[in-house]
Design a protein around this motif. Structure first.
Motif, PDB file in Angstrom:
ATOM      1  N   LEU A   1       0.627  -1.033   0.175  1.00 17.41           N
ATOM      2  CA  LEU A   1      -0.081  -0.293  -0.117  1.00 17.41           C
ATOM      3  C   LEU A   1       0.922   1.191   0.103  1.00 17.41           C
ATOM      4  O   LEU A   1       0.922   2.110  -0.700  1.00 17.41           O
ATOM      5  CB  LEU A   1      -0.592  -0.138   0.839  1.00 17.41           C
ATOM      6  N   LEU A   2       2.111   1.218   1.355  1.00 16.09           N
ATOM      7  CA  LEU A   2       2.776   2.055   1.096  1.00 16.09           C
ATOM      8  C   LEU A   2       4.050   2.324   0.889  1.00 16.09           C
ATOM      9  O   LEU A   2       3.913   1.035   1.818  1.00 16.09           O
ATOM     10  CB  LEU A   2       2.338   3.128   1.670  1.00 16.09           C
ATOM     11  N   SER A   3       5.193   2.846   0.496  1.00 16.35           N
ATOM     12  CA  SER A   3       6.606   2.523   0.366  1.00 16.35           C
ATOM     13  C   SER A   3       7.447   3.753   0.213  1.00 16.35           C
ATOM     14  O   SER A   3       6.928   4.331  -0.830  1.00 16.35           O
ATOM     15  CB  SER A   3       6.676   1.111  -0.386  1.00 16.35           C
ATOM     16  N   GLU A   4       8.247   4.133   1.151  1.00 17.23           N
ATOM     17  CA  GLU A   4       9.748   4.253   0.984  1.00 17.23           C
ATOM     18  C   GLU A   4      10.029   3.979  -0.399  1.00 17.23           C
ATOM     19  O   GLU A   4      10.422   3.101  -0.557  1.00 17.23           O
ATOM     20  CB  GLU A   4      10.379   5.243   1.917  1.00 17.23           C
ATOM     21  N   SER A   5      10.659   4.908  -1.470  1.00 19.39           N
ATOM     22  CA  SER A   5      11.223   4.545  -2.835  1.00 19.39           C
ATOM     23  C   SER A   5      12.644   3.445  -2.664  1.00 19.39           C
ATOM     24  O   SER A   5      13.088   3.471  -3.034  1.00 19.39           O
ATOM     25  CB  SER A   5      11.847   5.882  -3.348  1.00 19.39           C
ATOM     26  N   MET A   6      13.356   3.904  -1.295  1.00 17.91           N
ATOM     27  CA  MET A   6      14.261   3.396  -0.683  1.00 17.91           C
ATOM     28  C   MET A   6      13.769   2.458   0.722  1.00 17.91           C
ATOM     29  O   MET A   6      14.232   3.200   1.699  1.00 17.91           O
ATOM     30  CB  MET A   6      15.603   3.324  -1.057  1.00 17.91           C
ATOM     31  N   PRO A   7      13.206   1.421   0.632  1.00 17.49           N
ATOM     32  CA  PRO A   7      12.785   0.928   2.816  1.00 17.49           C
ATOM     33  C   PRO A   7      14.395   0.417   2.863  1.00 17.49           C
ATOM     34  O   PRO A   7      15.388  -0.052   1.998  1.00 17.49           O
ATOM     35  CB  PRO A   7      12.080   0.224   2.286  1.00 17.49           C
ATOM     36  N   PRO A   8      14.789   1.121   4.775  1.00  8.03           N
ATOM     37  CA  PRO A   8      16.119   0.223   4.835  1.00  8.03           C
ATOM     38  C   PRO A   8      15.795  -1.479   4.717  1.00  8.03           C
ATOM     39  O   PRO A   8      15.125  -2.289   4.736  1.00  8.03           O
ATOM     40  CB  PRO A   8      16.088   1.190   5.798  1.00  8.03           C
ATOM     41  N   LYS A   9      16.742  -1.787   5.267  1.00  7.05           N
ATOM     42  CA  LYS A   9      16.738  -3.510   5.806  1.00  7.05           C
ATOM     43  C   LYS A   9      16.539  -4.234   6.336  1.00  7.05           C
ATOM     44  O   LYS A   9      17.161  -3.122   7.565  1.00  7.05           O
ATOM     45  CB  LYS A   9      18.417  -4.110   4.782  1.00  7.05           C
ATOM     46  N   VAL A  10      15.600  -4.529   6.400  1.00  8.71           N
ATOM     47  CA  VAL A  10      15.183  -5.113   8.158  1.00  8.71           C
ATOM     48  C   VAL A  10      16.413  -6.554   8.754  1.00  8.71           C
ATOM     49  O   VAL A  10      17.078  -7.434   8.126  1.00  8.71           O
ATOM     50  CB  VAL A  10      13.970  -6.013   7.579  1.00  8.71           C
ATOM     51  N   ASP A  11      16.024  -5.905  10.326  1.00  6.09           N
ATOM     52  CA  ASP A  11      16.948  -6.729  10.938  1.00  6.09           C
ATOM     53  C   ASP A  11      16.316  -8.061  11.290  1.00  6.09           C
ATOM     54  O   ASP A  11      16.961  -8.547  11.578  1.00  6.09           O
ATOM     55  CB  ASP A  11      17.855  -5.608  12.118  1.00  6.09           C
ATOM     56  N   THR A  12      14.563  -7.532  11.988  1.00  7.57           N
ATOM     57  CA  THR A  12      14.175  -9.199  12.603  1.00  7.57           C
ATOM     58  C   THR A  12      12.921  -8.337  12.346  1.00  7.57           C
ATOM     59  O   THR A  12      12.905  -7.652  11.812  1.00  7.57           O
ATOM     60  CB  THR A  12      15.019  -9.037  13.961  1.00  7.57           C
ATOM     61  N   TYR A  13      11.965  -9.987  13.004  1.00  7.67           N
ATOM     62  CA  TYR A  13      10.816 -10.158  12.297  1.00  7.67           C
ATOM     63  C   TYR A  13      10.200 -10.507  14.049  1.00  7.67           C
ATOM     64  O   TYR A  13      10.837 -11.155  14.475  1.00  7.67           O
ATOM     65  CB  TYR A  13      10.493 -11.322  11.407  1.00  7.67           C
ATOM     66  N   TYR A  14       8.786 -10.056  13.692  1.00 11.03           N
ATOM     67  CA  TYR A  14       7.803  -9.652  14.828  1.00 11.03           C
ATOM     68  C   TYR A  14       6.314 -10.021  14.156  1.00 11.03           C
ATOM     69  O   TYR A  14       6.184  -9.444  13.849  1.00 11.03           O
ATOM     70  CB  TYR A  14       7.776  -9.364  16.002  1.00 11.03           C
ATOM     71  N   ASP A  15       5.909 -11.619  14.961  1.00 13.55           N
ATOM     72  CA  ASP A  15       4.783 -11.439  14.882  1.00 13.55           C
ATOM     73  C   ASP A  15       3.548 -11.933  16.021  1.00 13.55           C
ATOM     74  O   ASP A  15       3.349 -12.747  17.091  1.00 13.55           O
ATOM     75  CB  ASP A  15       4.350 -13.359  13.624  1.00 13.55           C
ATOM     76  N   LEU A  16       3.161 -10.581  15.148  1.00 14.33           N
ATOM     77  CA  LEU A  16       2.055 -10.245  16.868  1.00 14.33           C
ATOM     78  C   LEU A  16       0.843 -11.100  16.559  1.00 14.33           C
ATOM     79  O   LEU A  16       0.839 -11.332  17.848  1.00 14.33           O
ATOM     80  CB  LEU A  16       1.466  -8.525  17.143  1.00 14.33           C
ATOM     81  N   GLN A  17       0.598 -11.949  16.567  1.00 16.11           N
ATOM     82  CA  GLN A  17      -0.450 -12.822  15.887  1.00 16.11           C
ATOM     83  C   GLN A  17      -0.244 -13.795  16.520  1.00 16.11           C
ATOM     84  O   GLN A  17      -1.411 -14.438  17.141  1.00 16.11           O
ATOM     85  CB  GLN A  17      -1.363 -12.741  15.094  1.00 16.11           C
ATOM     86  N   LYS A  18       1.001 -14.856  16.572  1.00 15.12           N
ATOM     87  CA  LYS A  18       1.131 -15.698  17.131  1.00 15.12           C
ATOM     88  C   LYS A  18       1.839 -15.490  18.469  1.00 15.12           C
ATOM     89  O   LYS A  18       2.775 -16.353  18.978  1.00 15.12           O
ATOM     90  CB  LYS A  18       1.646 -16.692  15.938  1.00 15.12           C
ATOM     91  N   ALA A  19       1.948 -14.778  18.702  1.00 15.43           N
ATOM     92  CA  ALA A  19       2.797 -14.297  19.939  1.00 15.43           C
ATOM     93  C   ALA A  19       2.244 -14.615  21.166  1.00 15.43           C
ATOM     94  O   ALA A  19       1.150 -14.906  21.412  1.00 15.43           O
ATOM     95  CB  ALA A  19       3.254 -12.769  20.147  1.00 15.43           C
ATOM     96  N   THR A  20       2.729 -15.293  21.835  1.00 12.75           N
ATOM     97  CA  THR A  20       2.422 -16.145  23.672  1.00 12.75           C
ATOM     98  C   THR A  20       2.844 -15.007  24.049  1.00 12.75           C
ATOM     99  O   THR A  20       3.989 -14.148  24.392  1.00 12.75           O
ATOM    100  CB  THR A  20       3.269 -17.227  23.640  1.00 12.75           C
ATOM    101  N   ALA A  21       2.721 -14.924  25.624  1.00 15.52           N
ATOM    102  CA  ALA A  21       2.707 -14.033  26.791  1.00 15.52           C
ATOM    103  C   ALA A  21       4.320 -14.089  26.735  1.00 15.52           C
ATOM    104  O   ALA A  21       5.481 -12.581  27.345  1.00 15.52           O
ATOM    105  CB  ALA A  21       2.185 -13.930  27.995  1.00 15.52           C
TER     106      ALA A  21
END
Length: 508
Positions: A113-133
């Motif tokens: 939907l939206l993005s910068e022309s040159m987005p930075p490199k992603v260092d890590t990933y989190y999925d809040l939908q599957k996260a436990t306490a």
């Protein structure tokens, strides 16, 4: 010099114990100070347990808000005919949402939907939908410990069922700053709450527990210094809880101890006076006995009739004075133990205590080779007292056929001695207080000191004296004397193992 060490007054290096001693001494000596420190620590621990899930929830909420802002920013694209906006408006939308790009996931599609022309490199990933306490807590501390400038990709649930999930890429630095600011606020709030709570708990416990315990301790120490002072007995406060019970029990115990000490003091003074009186009275009665012996030589029928009664009364009075003086000593001498044959003085006991005119039979069934480890003089006194009591019981029986039997046997590392007679038995009143001074006599006018002295001498040997039976068929006493290096005596158990032998030769 080691780290943390200091020099003492003499210039020598001090250890950590010497340094920490003045600091820890109040904590060790004061219950109030220890209670205050422990209360603060426990409240802080409770606040930490609250802080950990709070900081994790704060991070999740912050990321969900960024995802919601990214979703709102993406709605502006759907309002345009060709889903296109100017580069300036796109940068403004991304900057307001604090993200680098937005991707919306629907059933089988993935739409950028939206993005910068040159987005930075992603260092890590989190999925809040599957996260436990637990994973949320771990991720929160990972964010706190991360360096600034880290780029993360987050998967979250879009609002109003706009799709299956929304994916955003953002800089984690604002999140970390917000979490640190939130954590600092929680820390100071927790510290204030902990101090206030600890202070209130401390004051409550100090009033309810520490101050009453100090009062109880003060009265205990004061009473120990002078138990005879009635003012040092604690006055119960009337509380109904455990402290009140402790105060009432302490007051009752102090009163009983004070009464016992006063009674013992009076008895000690009385005992000293009685001992002096008995000493002088024994000397006077000895003189009277000499006069009575001369009186017995007078050839007068009335004198000859009354003389035996007079002699008997004087003998009983002298014996009572002698027993009282012996019992009134501070303590008996310690037994001078040695091994000897018990049969060596068995007949000597009979000769010293059984008058020939009574015709009482003496049955000696002590094995000639039986050796006992004891004090001969003290054991002689024990047996002499028992034989005299048996002789008096048989003499009062008033008929021929009286017998006194002495038997003995070795059982492992101790010796059992049995002394029995076929007298009328002891009255129930005498059995109840048999070895108590001035209480256990079976004869009218008797002092009851003989058995009390015998019990004290046997216990000094580590042994036991007891009444096995006493009825119309006779009386049996048992004495257990362990060897000097032997174990404690269990007479009943040893008798079950070794049995009890009887028999002997009658001597008239």
């Amino acid at each position: 010099m080691k780290a943390g060490a200091e020099k003492d007054e003499g210039g020598k290096p001090g250890t950590l114990r010497h340094v920490a001693g003045p600091v820890l001494r109040p904590l060790q000596a004061s219950l109030s100070f220890r209670l205050l420190v422990m209360t603060v620590l426990f409240v802080m621990l409770a606040e930490v347990m609250i802080f950990v899930p709070s900081i994790a929830n704060f991070r999740k909420t912050w990321l969900d808000q960024r995802a919601a802002a990214a979703q709102i920013a993406s709605l502006s694209l759907e309002a345009t005919p060709d889903n296109m906006v100017s580069p300036e408006l796109r940068e403004e939308l991304l900057r307001n949402a604090q993200i680098f790009l937005v991707v919306l996931h629907r059933t089988d599609t993935r739409k950028l939907l939206l993005s910068e022309s040159m987005p930075p490199k992603v260092d890590t990933y989190y999925d809040l939908q599957k996260a436990t306490a637990f994973s949320l807590v771990v991720d929160a501390f990972e964010t706190l410990l991360a360096k600034d400038g880290r780029t993360i990709r987050v998967m979250s649930k879009p609002n109003h069922s706009a799709g299956e999930s929304i994916e955003i890429v953002l800089d984690e630095t604002p999140l970390r700053s917000a979490m640190l600011h939130y954590g600092a606020n929680i820390f100071w709030l927790s510290l204030v709450i902990s101090v206030i709570t600890a202070g209130l708990v401390y004051l409550a416990l100090h009033v309810l527990m520490v101050r009453p315990m100090r009062r109880i301790t003060h009265h205990m120490v004061s009473f120990r210094q002078n138990p005879e002072d009635a003012r040092r007995v604690i006055l119960p406060s009337g509380r109904l809880d455990e402290i009140g019970v402790a105060e009432r029990e302490l007051a009752a115990m102090q009163s009983e101890i004070r009464a016992t000490l006063n009674q013992k003091a009076r008895l000690a003074a009385l005992g000293g006076a009685v001992s002096k009186i008995n000493h002088d009275l024994r000397n006077i009665l000895a003189s009277v006995q000499l006069i009575s012996d001369r009186l017995g030589a007078v050839d007068d029928p009335t004198v000859q009739k009354l003389a035996p009664r007079l002699f008997s009364s004087i003998d009983r009075a002298i014996q009572l004075c002698t027993d009282t003086l012996k019992f009134g000593r501070a303590k008996e001498e310690l037994p001078q133990r040695r091994r000897f044959r018990l049969a060596s003085f068995a007949n000597e006991i009979a000769e010293a205590s059984i008058p020939e005119k009574l015709g009482i039979g003496w049955i000696d069934h002590v094995p000639d080779d039986l050796e006992i480890d004891a004090d001969p003089d003290q054991l002689f006194r024990v047996l002499l007292n028992l034989v005299r009591n048996a002789t008096q019981a048989l003499g009062e029986r008033g008929r021929v056929g009286g017998e006194i039997r002495l038997t003995a046997q070795r059982c492992q590392d101790h010796v059992h001695i049995y002394l029995s007679d076929n007298g009328p038995g002891l009255p129930e009143k005498a059995k109840a207080h048999l070895f108590e001074p001035f209480s256990g006599s079976a004869r009218a006018g008797g002092s009851g000191l003989g058995l009390a002295i015998a019990d004290e001498l046997v216990r000094a040997h580590g042994g036991h004296i007891g009444l096995l039976k006493s009825d119309a068929s006779g009386t049996v006493f048992r004495i257990c004397i362990p060897d000097g290096g032997g174990s404690d005596v269990d007479c009943d158990e040893a008798e079950d193992i070794c049995g009890h032998t009887a028999g002997g030769t009658v001597h008239k």
